[in-house]
Design a protein around this motif. Structure first.
Motif, PDB file in Angstrom:
ATOM      1  N   VAL A   1       2.591   0.640  -4.399  1.00  0.00           N
ATOM      2  CA  VAL A   1       1.163   0.605  -4.688  1.00  0.00           C
ATOM      3  C   VAL A   1       0.915   0.664  -6.207  1.00  0.00           C
ATOM      4  O   VAL A   1      -0.058   0.114  -6.706  1.00  0.00           O
ATOM      5  CB  VAL A   1       0.414   1.725  -3.927  1.00  0.00           C
ATOM      6  N   LEU A   2       1.814   1.303  -6.936  1.00  0.00           N
ATOM      7  CA  LEU A   2       1.682   1.390  -8.392  1.00  0.00           C
ATOM      8  C   LEU A   2       2.003   0.065  -9.075  1.00  0.00           C
ATOM      9  O   LEU A   2       1.521  -0.204 -10.175  1.00  0.00           O
ATOM     10  CB  LEU A   2       2.613   2.478  -8.946  1.00  0.00           C
ATOM     11  N   LEU A   3       2.800  -0.751  -8.429  1.00  0.00           N
ATOM     12  CA  LEU A   3       3.246  -2.006  -9.027  1.00  0.00           C
ATOM     13  C   LEU A   3       2.525  -3.236  -8.479  1.00  0.00           C
ATOM     14  O   LEU A   3       2.451  -4.268  -9.153  1.00  0.00           O
ATOM     15  CB  LEU A   3       4.755  -2.182  -8.784  1.00  0.00           C
ATOM     16  N   ALA A   4       2.021  -3.148  -7.268  1.00  0.00           N
ATOM     17  CA  ALA A   4       1.449  -4.324  -6.594  1.00  0.00           C
ATOM     18  C   ALA A   4       0.322  -4.951  -7.402  1.00  0.00           C
ATOM     19  O   ALA A   4       0.325  -6.167  -7.640  1.00  0.00           O
ATOM     20  CB  ALA A   4       0.975  -3.949  -5.196  1.00  0.00           C
ATOM     21  N   GLY A   5      -0.662  -4.173  -7.790  1.00  0.00           N
ATOM     22  CA  GLY A   5      -1.811  -4.695  -8.541  1.00  0.00           C
ATOM     23  C   GLY A   5      -1.408  -5.335  -9.853  1.00  0.00           C
ATOM     24  O   GLY A   5      -1.728  -6.504 -10.116  1.00  0.00           O
ATOM     25  N   PRO A   6      -0.708  -4.606 -10.711  1.00  0.00           N
ATOM     26  CA  PRO A   6      -0.323  -5.185 -12.003  1.00  0.00           C
ATOM     27  C   PRO A   6       0.556  -6.438 -11.894  1.00  0.00           C
ATOM     28  O   PRO A   6       0.509  -7.301 -12.764  1.00  0.00           O
ATOM     29  CB  PRO A   6       0.454  -4.052 -12.688  1.00  0.00           C
ATOM     30  N   PHE A   7       1.333  -6.547 -10.828  1.00  0.00           N
ATOM     31  CA  PHE A   7       2.188  -7.719 -10.663  1.00  0.00           C
ATOM     32  C   PHE A   7       1.533  -8.820  -9.827  1.00  0.00           C
ATOM     33  O   PHE A   7       2.170  -9.827  -9.487  1.00  0.00           O
ATOM     34  CB  PHE A   7       3.535  -7.332 -10.049  1.00  0.00           C
ATOM     35  N   GLY A   8       0.264  -8.643  -9.453  1.00  0.00           N
ATOM     36  CA  GLY A   8      -0.482  -9.702  -8.772  1.00  0.00           C
ATOM     37  C   GLY A   8      -0.286  -9.795  -7.270  1.00  0.00           C
ATOM     38  O   GLY A   8      -0.590 -10.829  -6.672  1.00  0.00           O
TER      39      GLY A   8
ATOM     40  N   GLU B   1       0.810  -1.219   0.000  1.00  0.00           N
ATOM     41  CA  GLU B   1       0.000   0.000   0.000  1.00  0.00           C
ATOM     42  C   GLU B   1       0.847   1.275   0.000  1.00  0.00           C
ATOM     43  O   GLU B   1       0.316   2.370  -0.134  1.00  0.00           O
ATOM     44  CB  GLU B   1      -0.937   0.002   1.213  1.00  0.00           C
ATOM     45  N   GLN B   2       2.150   1.135   0.152  1.00  0.00           N
ATOM     46  CA  GLN B   2       3.024   2.304   0.188  1.00  0.00           C
ATOM     47  C   GLN B   2       3.473   2.683  -1.223  1.00  0.00           C
ATOM     48  O   GLN B   2       3.587   1.834  -2.106  1.00  0.00           O
ATOM     49  CB  GLN B   2       4.259   2.030   1.047  1.00  0.00           C
TER      50      GLN B   2
END
Length: 187
Positions: free
Chosen positions: A155-162, A150-151
């Motif tokens: 946070v910009l990479l977490a979703g796209p990388f699963g 979430e930091q």
């Protein structure tokens, strides 16, 4: 300085940042998975211990069939549970059933004096302490992992990388109430 060189340097810096953030998230996710594995090992040991405990109690408390059946059913639910939330719920049920079993033992002095029962009870108490410690470690790892995804910039990479939030292994409300309602000591 050439504009192409500046862009190349910025792209290299961005790639390094992405790689560092990604690797940190992978490491935290692995720590969380390992922590769950530690809990799982302790829970399996508890599951293996329960049938021996039930068999020992059966010999002394033959007319307490309902309590023994609850323990056996709760154990089976815990063994069959899949997913963290289901596992936590099933383990909380098993803990409650085991508490009932030990409360039942108070009514049978011969059972309380049985060395096999005492050894199983001590082993279970030791396992419960290990499970509690493993749960604390797991929940700490989950908190660190969830915070990291979430930091910014992760946070910009977490979703796209699963990378997805993990659930905590929580104590049931009934268990929490039992802990909060600790007996008071009066002199």
């Amino acid at each position: 300085m050439d504009a192409g060189l500046v862009v190349l340097i910025l792209l290299i810096i961005a790639a390094v940042v992405v790689a560092l953030v990604y690797n940190r998230l992978v490491a935290l996710r692995q720590t969380t998975r390992q922590a769950w594995g530690d809990i799982d090992v302790q829970l399996k040991q508890r599951h293996d211990l329960v049938p021996n405990l039930v068999e020992t109690v059966k010999g002394y408390a033959t007319h307490e069939k309902e309590t023994l059946e609850k323990v056996v059913q709760a154990r089976q639910q815990a063994v069959d549970a899949s997913g963290l939330k289901d596992q936590a719920q099933a383990e909380n049920l098993l803990s409650g059933a085991l508490r009932q079993l030990f409360a039942l033992a108070e009514s049978y002095p011969d059972l309380k004096a049985n060395t096999n029962f005492l050894a199983l009870q001590n082993e279970l108490a030791d396992l419960e302490n290990k499970i509690a410690a493993a749960r604390r470690f797991f929940n700490n790892a989950v908190a660190e992992y969830n915070t990291a995804i979430e930091q910014f910039p992760a946070v910009l990479l977490a979703g796209p990388f699963g990378f997805k939030r993990e659930d905590f292994f929580e104590v049931a409300a009934s268990e929490r109430a039992r802990v909060e309602a600790a007996p008071s000591v009066k002199f």
